[in-house]
Motif scaffolding. Structure first.
Motif, short mmCIF file in Angstrom:
data_model
loop_
_atom_site.label_atom_id
_atom_site.label_comp_id
_atom_site.label_asym_id
_atom_site.label_seq_id
_atom_site.Cartn_x
_atom_site.Cartn_y
_atom_site.Cartn_z
N ALA A 48 27.54 -16.51 -1.21
CA ALA A 48 26.85 -16.08 -2.32
C ALA A 48 25.78 -17.22 -2.40
O ALA A 48 24.95 -16.90 -3.17
CB ALA A 48 27.95 -16.27 -3.43
N PHE A 49 25.78 -18.34 -1.78
CA PHE A 49 24.75 -19.38 -1.68
C PHE A 49 23.70 -19.23 -0.53
O PHE A 49 22.89 -19.95 -0.58
CB PHE A 49 25.17 -20.72 -1.74
N MET A 50 23.73 -18.32 0.18
CA MET A 50 23.27 -18.20 1.37
C MET A 50 21.96 -16.92 1.50
O MET A 50 22.41 -15.86 0.78
CB MET A 50 23.94 -18.09 2.75
N THR A 51 20.98 -17.06 2.13
CA THR A 51 20.40 -15.98 2.60
C THR A 51 20.38 -15.62 4.16
O THR A 51 20.50 -16.45 4.74
CB THR A 51 18.68 -16.34 2.22
N CYS A 52 20.67 -14.47 4.31
CA CYS A 52 20.79 -14.08 5.57
C CYS A 52 19.86 -12.83 5.79
O CYS A 52 19.72 -11.86 5.43
CB CYS A 52 22.49 -13.55 5.89
N GLN A 53 19.04 -13.24 6.97
CA GLN A 53 18.09 -12.09 7.35
C GLN A 53 18.43 -11.85 9.07
O GLN A 53 18.73 -12.88 9.62
CB GLN A 53 16.60 -12.62 7.22
N PRO A 54 18.10 -10.93 9.56
CA PRO A 54 18.07 -10.59 11.06
C PRO A 54 17.22 -11.46 11.91
O PRO A 54 16.08 -12.00 11.24
CB PRO A 54 17.56 -9.14 11.12
N GLY A 55 17.71 -12.09 13.10
CA GLY A 55 16.95 -12.98 13.90
C GLY A 55 16.86 -12.34 15.03
O GLY A 55 17.04 -11.00 15.46
N PRO A 56 16.25 -13.02 15.89
CA PRO A 56 15.98 -12.44 17.29
C PRO A 56 17.25 -12.16 18.16
O PRO A 56 18.44 -13.03 18.02
CB PRO A 56 15.39 -13.65 18.12
N GLY A 57 17.26 -11.27 18.97
CA GLY A 57 18.45 -10.74 19.76
C GLY A 57 19.51 -10.40 18.93
O GLY A 57 20.66 -10.75 19.56
N GLY A 58 19.47 -10.00 17.65
CA GLY A 58 20.50 -9.60 16.93
C GLY A 58 21.44 -10.82 16.37
O GLY A 58 22.38 -10.60 15.77
N SER A 59 20.82 -11.81 16.40
CA SER A 59 21.42 -12.86 15.47
C SER A 59 21.17 -12.92 14.27
O SER A 59 20.12 -12.17 13.68
CB SER A 59 20.85 -14.31 15.96
N GLU A 60 21.78 -13.75 13.30
CA GLU A 60 21.46 -13.92 11.87
C GLU A 60 20.85 -15.28 11.72
O GLU A 60 21.17 -15.96 12.20
CB GLU A 60 22.52 -13.54 10.90
N LEU A 61 19.92 -15.25 10.76
CA LEU A 61 19.16 -16.43 10.15
C LEU A 61 19.87 -16.70 8.94
O LEU A 61 19.68 -15.90 8.02
CB LEU A 61 17.76 -16.40 10.47
N PHE A 62 20.26 -17.96 8.66
CA PHE A 62 20.75 -18.50 7.39
C PHE A 62 19.90 -19.38 6.87
O PHE A 62 19.39 -20.38 7.57
CB PHE A 62 22.02 -19.04 7.68
N SER A 63 19.92 -19.47 5.52
CA SER A 63 19.00 -20.66 4.65
C SER A 63 19.98 -20.59 3.29
O SER A 63 20.40 -19.69 2.87
CB SER A 63 17.70 -20.25 4.65
N ILE A 64 19.67 -21.88 2.56
CA ILE A 64 20.30 -21.75 1.21
C ILE A 64 19.55 -20.77 0.39
O ILE A 64 18.05 -20.83 0.17
CB ILE A 64 20.17 -23.15 0.80
N TYR A 65 20.02 -20.12 -0.49
CA TYR A 65 19.46 -19.25 -1.43
C TYR A 65 18.36 -19.58 -2.25
O TYR A 65 17.28 -19.32 -2.47
CB TYR A 65 20.25 -18.36 -2.01
N HIS A 66 19.02 -20.86 -3.25
CA HIS A 66 18.16 -21.15 -4.02
C HIS A 66 17.44 -22.42 -3.88
O HIS A 66 18.29 -23.40 -3.38
CB HIS A 66 19.04 -21.44 -5.27
N ALA A 67 16.28 -22.63 -4.12
CA ALA A 67 15.47 -23.87 -3.81
C ALA A 67 15.91 -24.82 -4.49
O ALA A 67 16.10 -26.23 -3.98
CB ALA A 67 13.97 -23.45 -4.19
N SER A 68 16.60 -24.83 -5.79
CA SER A 68 17.00 -26.01 -6.39
C SER A 68 18.51 -26.41 -5.94
O SER A 68 18.59 -27.52 -6.07
CB SER A 68 17.37 -25.21 -8.21
N LEU A 69 19.22 -25.69 -5.43
CA LEU A 69 20.16 -26.15 -4.66
C LEU A 69 19.86 -26.86 -3.55
O LEU A 69 20.26 -28.00 -3.13
CB LEU A 69 21.11 -24.89 -4.36
N ARG A 70 18.91 -26.32 -2.73
CA ARG A 70 18.32 -27.02 -1.71
C ARG A 70 17.96 -28.43 -2.19
O ARG A 70 17.98 -29.40 -1.10
CB ARG A 70 17.31 -26.52 -0.68
N ASP A 71 17.00 -28.76 -3.16
CA ASP A 71 16.45 -29.87 -3.76
C ASP A 71 17.82 -30.76 -3.99
O ASP A 71 17.64 -32.05 -3.85
CB ASP A 71 15.68 -29.52 -4.95
N PHE A 72 18.67 -30.18 -4.62
CA PHE A 72 19.78 -31.03 -5.14
C PHE A 72 20.48 -31.69 -3.87
O PHE A 72 20.56 -32.78 -3.97
CB PHE A 72 20.76 -30.26 -5.91
#
Length: 170
Positions: A45-69
């Motif tokens: 629920a807190f992650m963004t997931c997008q397709p990456g190279p070679g069928g991998s998935e790329l993850f990042s924190i969804y909300h900038a405020s959580l990343r900042d915290f």
């Protein structure tokens, strides 16, 4: 908390772009299956997931405020002493995450940063990770002592914009 959760949160906050489970596992020393379980299920629920190279998935924190915290960025509103303590602890983990990322690339290139210019992530973000890790001397060596990094980026990218971004990020 100190073995898995906090270090992984620090890495997610320090990562300059979405990253793979394998990158996070390599940087953290945490088993890839455990990183995958956390990102794909427990923390989904807190992650963004997008397709990456070679069928991998790329993850990042969804909300900038959580990343900042997590990264120790500017606080908004009033925080309790417990929240302030948690924020400081997470910020320490973010610095340690930058240090782990730098050490991973230092080992990969044997300390010769120019060897990293062919790989996108370190070429684009090494300077920011050196700064985040507090490695001022290594950052100076990379950006200001000679023109090797500037020329290597120019050769790979065809312009100095990336090198200029490295300098502007200081």
């Amino acid at each position: 908390w100190n073995r898995v959760y906090a270090p992984l949160l620090g890495l997610l906050a320090a990562a300059a772009e979405p990253v793979t489970v394998q990158q996070l596992a390599a940087w953290s020393g945490i088993e890839a299956w455990e990183v995958d379980r956390l990102l794909s299920a427990d923390w989904r629920a807190f992650m963004t997931c997008q397709p990456g190279p070679g069928g991998s998935e790329l993850f990042s924190i969804y909300h900038a405020s959580l990343r900042d915290f997590i990264g120790g960025g500017p606080a908004s509103g009033q925080a309790t002493p417990q929240q302030q303590a948690l924020r400081r602890e997470l910020a320490r983990h973010a610095v340690q995450a930058h240090q782990k990322i730098v050490e991973s690339y230092r080992q990969a290139c044997g300390g010769d940063w120019l060897k990293l210019v062919e790989s996108d992530y370190p070429r684009l973000h090494l300077a920011a990770h050196l700064a985040g890790a507090g490695e001022v001397d290594a950052l100076y060596q990379l950006l200001a002592k000679g023109d090797g990094w500037a020329r290597a980026r120019l050769s790979k990218e065809g312009h100095y914009a990336g090198y200029q971004a490295d300098l502007n990020g200081l």
